[in-house]
Design a protein around this motif. Structure first.
Motif, mmCIF file in Angstrom:
data_model
loop_
_atom_site.group_PDB
_atom_site.id
_atom_site.type_symbol
_atom_site.label_atom_id
_atom_site.label_comp_id
_atom_site.label_asym_id
_atom_site.label_seq_id
_atom_site.Cartn_x
_atom_site.Cartn_y
_atom_site.Cartn_z
ATOM 1 N N GLU A 72 20.161 45.219 49.412
ATOM 2 C CA GLU A 72 21.114 44.381 48.873
ATOM 3 C C GLU A 72 21.627 45.199 47.548
ATOM 4 O OE1 GLU A 72 23.848 41.032 49.102
ATOM 5 O OE2 GLU A 72 22.218 41.544 50.122
ATOM 6 N N ARG A 73 20.696 45.715 46.582
ATOM 7 C CA ARG A 73 21.192 46.419 45.652
ATOM 8 C C ARG A 73 21.881 47.695 45.910
ATOM 9 N NH1 ARG A 73 17.502 50.582 45.533
ATOM 10 N NH2 ARG A 73 15.612 50.329 46.826
ATOM 11 N N LYS A 74 21.906 48.174 46.956
ATOM 12 C CA LYS A 74 22.664 49.253 47.220
ATOM 13 C C LYS A 74 24.139 48.991 47.627
ATOM 14 C CE LYS A 74 19.080 52.691 48.477
ATOM 15 N NZ LYS A 74 18.417 53.660 49.118
ATOM 16 N N LEU A 75 24.362 48.126 48.043
ATOM 17 C CA LEU A 75 25.783 47.567 48.410
ATOM 18 C C LEU A 75 26.508 47.266 47.083
ATOM 19 C CD1 LEU A 75 24.653 44.907 51.399
ATOM 20 C CD2 LEU A 75 25.864 47.160 51.310
ATOM 21 N N LYS A 76 27.952 47.644 47.610
ATOM 22 C CA LYS A 76 29.046 47.228 46.404
ATOM 23 C C LYS A 76 29.937 46.282 47.115
ATOM 24 C CE LYS A 76 28.698 51.733 43.993
ATOM 25 N NZ LYS A 76 29.492 52.843 43.369
ATOM 26 N N ASP A 77 30.674 45.516 46.090
ATOM 27 C CA ASP A 77 31.481 44.446 46.684
ATOM 28 C C ASP A 77 32.667 45.096 47.045
ATOM 29 O OD1 ASP A 77 29.540 42.677 46.218
ATOM 30 O OD2 ASP A 77 30.280 41.695 44.595
ATOM 31 N N ILE A 78 33.544 44.477 48.097
ATOM 32 C CA ILE A 78 34.946 44.804 48.170
ATOM 33 C C ILE A 78 35.800 44.258 46.841
ATOM 34 C CG2 ILE A 78 36.982 43.839 49.722
ATOM 35 C CD1 ILE A 78 35.077 44.112 52.104
ATOM 36 N N GLU A 79 36.679 45.007 46.818
ATOM 37 C CA GLU A 79 37.574 44.380 45.425
ATOM 38 C C GLU A 79 38.689 43.606 45.808
ATOM 39 O OE1 GLU A 79 38.125 48.199 43.690
ATOM 40 O OE2 GLU A 79 36.322 48.084 42.434
ATOM 41 N N GLY A 80 39.350 43.696 47.002
ATOM 42 C CA GLY A 80 40.345 42.940 47.495
ATOM 43 C C GLY A 80 40.962 43.288 48.770
ATOM 44 N N VAL A 81 41.784 42.347 49.157
ATOM 45 C CA VAL A 81 42.551 42.626 50.621
ATOM 46 C C VAL A 81 44.112 42.950 50.349
ATOM 47 C CG1 VAL A 81 42.671 41.866 52.871
ATOM 48 C CG2 VAL A 81 40.590 41.333 51.502
ATOM 49 N N PHE A 82 44.595 43.699 51.061
ATOM 50 C CA PHE A 82 45.932 43.865 50.937
ATOM 51 C C PHE A 82 46.563 43.052 52.065
ATOM 52 C CE2 PHE A 82 44.319 47.792 49.163
ATOM 53 C CZ PHE A 82 45.349 48.418 48.081
ATOM 54 N N GLU A 83 47.883 42.630 51.285
ATOM 55 C CA GLU A 83 48.670 41.709 52.374
ATOM 56 C C GLU A 83 49.466 42.586 53.104
ATOM 57 O OE1 GLU A 83 50.518 38.967 49.689
ATOM 58 O OE2 GLU A 83 49.326 37.365 50.242
ATOM 59 N N VAL A 84 49.078 43.027 54.097
ATOM 60 C CA VAL A 84 49.740 44.004 55.228
ATOM 61 C C VAL A 84 48.994 43.645 56.438
ATOM 62 C CG1 VAL A 84 48.293 45.805 54.856
ATOM 63 C CG2 VAL A 84 50.622 46.169 55.500
ATOM 64 N N PRO A 85 49.754 43.684 57.795
ATOM 65 C CA PRO A 85 48.904 43.276 59.032
ATOM 66 C C PRO A 85 47.649 44.164 59.095
ATOM 67 C CG PRO A 85 51.530 43.250 59.239
ATOM 68 C CD PRO A 85 51.139 43.726 57.797
ATOM 69 N N PRO A 86 46.815 43.683 59.627
ATOM 70 C CA PRO A 86 45.594 44.644 59.711
ATOM 71 C C PRO A 86 46.278 45.854 60.766
ATOM 72 C CG PRO A 86 45.000 42.315 59.997
ATOM 73 C CD PRO A 86 46.625 42.392 59.890
ATOM 74 N N MET A 87 45.253 46.920 60.833
ATOM 75 C CA MET A 87 45.252 47.906 61.930
ATOM 76 C C MET A 87 44.989 47.247 63.125
ATOM 77 S SD MET A 87 43.515 51.689 61.831
ATOM 78 C CE MET A 87 44.610 52.331 60.553
#
Length: 743
Positions: A72-87
């Protein structure tokens, strides 16, 4: 960075979710990240902001499970999600497929699919004007009298509607100052403009051109292929001027009726003015464009509109394959034989072949179009992998041009000249009849080589194994490989002799000089990449030629790409043998394709056309195929020559190009790769050997070529081969699967 962090209640009990994120960097694979508490797990394909080292990056949530054993200590958090259709899934599979086929890092391919990162942020709202309460009263004739200019503005405005300032002034026929004055007077009030429809919808009810019987039959087959909503490939061939474009535009129309998106790939989109005019005549609106000449704002708007399914039809260069179409129903590759579809830098791929893959993954129809298809595509059609349609006659009853050879051994040009007497006389006769003529030479500049008469020194590029090309108008010598340029020296840099440098051989500028001397009354236009650098110049050239403001066109290969000049009746090829020099596997095939396309510019309307090929080798099969108009026989003979040696398309090729700034390092790495070369039945390694361009942009280059039978998969062999050799960081090894050139 405008990122939306979508909040939710913190999860109960279990630890935070993990997911994989692929970054647009040349990395081996996706990285694991953690979804912070309070954020819903973003779906696969979402564009997310993530930390990377000491900086931030943008990536895509990728398929597959994160590594549960990673602490767990090696993981970093996602900072956010863009409001655009997913790929979409089909685009993600395409990224993986291209990476595996070309032996490229998936992130390097993803970078091409994220070529407009600014598009991930929502477009900024823009201010406009709408009628205020006072303005509405004034529009009804209540209150003070208005000037004529202000009355016109009120007459074009509807209550509640918001208008862009410039567009409002233009529609009312007033200056922007009038609009600002009305706002100051309280007649208008500021309001935000709604997101505009930047890409108008084609008019499918608009009648298309009248098609001949063969055209109508081919169009019906392409419409049916587009309507079934299944993958399939069709090769559409036809003589130059047979109306192939009009036929496949019917497939575009059917794709739009199905509610899907269409993509048309052109080899030189920035120069395709006449094609764009043809599209607009058919559908009443222009298509969306995607090419290197677009500004950053237009790229951003186009990328996002494609992702949001607001672009019905897009016309683009090879990179358009990686745009985020949510429902791609049709891909057309026009002039499929063109080498411009091959990307030689970075991720090395052929857009023609990748278009077939993209269509398969999207469940779309794919149409490959050419008057002179590649041998690979012809073979796929002959073996039944592709369907085939052919248009045998020119549209509107125009006849194919007569092709003849000028044997320069018998009628050579005068000393110091490059146009033979028969060609000179043919041009004079054509101009005297009020028709247009073209002189074609696939060589830019004034002369390909500058030589010292005193000591024999040749002006060479310091960065490349190439001679410097003289451009007399700009008074410079230039390398067409790396861009190096220098003034033409007054003295020889080797021996110091004054006024001793002499140009050898012709380029289009030298042909222009000769033509100006021979045809002093002719109005001339040079069409080369130096003189036609982009869409505006191409449009002006097409307009001037159509308006008959030009008598004589002098051009390089760009004149072969789909132009329609109705008053052009003579094409003279100054050096028909030019492309046959060297040991390129496809030299003859490319030469016959290019010269046939150039010849097809002649006689496309009522007046018959004529093509004259100046050649020192008129017995060559290429020349005989052009004179007899037997391209089918030529390609069959070409195939029979390649089949016994398992050369493409009857075998597979993959090149390793080793390069380094230090020549010894390049030689050492190439030697090590040669010693570790794979061995086995059905495969052979040629090299290492210096590349024809042994020095390019300051790097020394060596080549190795893997040749196998058609049924051998080259990628596993290449991976194992490269894995056996430790290559220094200072040495670059580029992999080119299915090379089309060997420089």
């Amino acid at each position: 960075m405008a990122v939306v962090q979508r909040k939710a209640a913190a999860p109960n009990g279990a630890g935070m979710a993990r997911l994989r994120v692929l970054l647009p960097l040349p990395l081996a694979g996706a990285y694991d990240y953690r979804v912070p508490q309070g954020m819903p797990v973003p779906p696969v394909g979402s564009f997310v902001a993530v930390p990377l080292g000491n900086r931030g990056s943008i990536g895509v949530v990728w398929d597959g499970e994160a590594d549960p054993g990673l602490p767990e200590r090696k993981l970093k958090d996602i900072e956010g999600v863009f409001e655009v259709p997913p790929m979409t899934e089909s685009l993600r599979r395409f990224v993986e497929w291209v990476a595996a086929y070309t032996l490229s890092p998936p992130g390097a391919v993803l970078r091409m699919a994220m070529s407009a990162p600014a598009a991930l942020e929502p477009p900024a709202a823009k201010a406009g004007w709408r009628l205020s309460a006072a303005g509405q009263r004034a529009r009804r004739g209540e209150g003070a009298r208005l000037t004529e200019s202000r009355r016109r503005v009120l007459d074009v405005m509807e209550p509640g509607e918001v208008y862009a300032p410039a567009a409002l002034a233009a529609e009312a026929g007033v200056s922007p100052g009038v609009v600002r004055g009305m706002a100051d007077a309280g007649l208008l009030e500021s309001a935000l403009l709604p997101p505009g429809e930047r890409f108008p919808v084609p008019d499918l009810q608009r009648p298309g051109p009248e098609l001949g019987p063969e055209q109508a039959e081919a169009a019906a087959a392409l419409r049916e292929a587009a309507a079934v909503r299944h993958f399939g490939v069709t090769l559409l061939t036809g003589v130059t001027g047979s109306g192939k474009t009009e036929v496949y535009l019917e497939a575009v129309a059917e794709c739009l009726r199905q509610g899907r998106q269409a993509l048309v790939l052109l080899p030189e989109i920035a120069l395709s003015t006449q094609w764009l005019e043809r599209f607009e005549r058919r559908f009443g609106v222009p298509p969306a464009l995607w090419h290197s000449e677009l500004g950053s704002r237009r790229r951003r708007d186009t990328w996002r509109a494609v992702a949001e399914d607001k672009v019905p039809v897009l016309v683009g260069a090879r990179s358009a394959l990686f745009l985020p179409f949510p429902d791609l129903g049709l891909i057309v590759v026009d002039e499929e034989h063109e080498t411009a579809f091959k990307q030689e830098e970075g991720v090395v791929y052929n857009a023609r072949d990748m278009a077939v893959v993209r269509a398969r993954l999207a469940g779309a129809s794919c149409v490959l179009v050419s008057a002179t298809p590649s041998l690979e595509t012809l073979t796929n059609a002959e073996t039944g992998r592709y369907a085939a349609l052919h248009l045998p006659v020119r549209h509107g009853g125009a006849a194919l041009p007569e092709v003849a050879i000028i044997d320069q051994r018998r009628t050579p040009p005068e000393r110091g000249r490059f146009l033979s007497p028969p060609l000179v006389q043919a041009v004079r006769d054509t101009l005297a009849e009020g028709q247009q003529a073209m002189l074609f030479l696939n060589r830019r500049g004034y002369a390909p080589l500058t030589l010292c008469r005193a000591c024999g020194h040749r002006m060479r590029c310091p960065n490349c194994t190439a001679w410097l090309v003289e451009h007399r108008v700009q008074r410079r010598l230039q390398c067409h490989h790396c861009g190096h340029a220098e003034p033409i020296p007054e003295t020889c840099p080797e021996c110091g002799a004054e006024a001793s440098l002499t140009p050898l051989g012709p380029g289009v500028e030298r042909v222009q000089d000769e033509a100006a001397d021979l045809f002093p009354e002719a109005r001339m236009l040079v069409m080369a990449s130096d003189t036609i650098p982009g869409p505006a110049a191409a449009a002006e050239a097409a307009r001037a030629i159509a308006a008959r403001e030009v008598d004589l066109i002098i051009g390089t290969q760009i004149v072969a790409k789909g132009w329609h000049f109705p008053h052009l009746t003579l094409v003279g090829v100054v050096d028909a043998d030019l492309g046959l020099a060297g040991g390129d596997l496809r030299a003859a095939e490319r030469t016959v394709q290019l010269l046939h396309q150039v010849a097809g510019r002649a006689g496309r309307a009522e007046a018959p056309g004529r093509v004259l090929l100046q050649s020192w080798n008129p017995e060559h099969p290429v020349m005989q195929a052009l004179v007899s108009d037997d391209l089918e026989g030529f390609m069959a003979a070409e195939a029979e020559q390649r089949r016994p040696g398992h050369w493409p398309p009857f075998g597979r090729l993959a090149a390793l190009i080793v390069s380094a700034e230090d020549e010894r390092e390049a030689d050492r790495a190439a030697r090590d790769l040669g010693l570790a070369a794979p061995q086995g039945e059905g495969m052979e390694v040629l090299g290492p050997a210096p590349a024809p361009l042994a020095l390019l942009r300051g790097r020394h280059r060596r080549r190795l070529l893997l040749k196998t039978r058609r049924d051998v998969a080259v990628q596993p062999i290449l991976r194992e081969w490269l894995g056996r050799v430790a290559v220094p960081a200072s040495v670059k090894v580029q992999v080119d699967v299915d090379p089309v050139g060997f420089l």
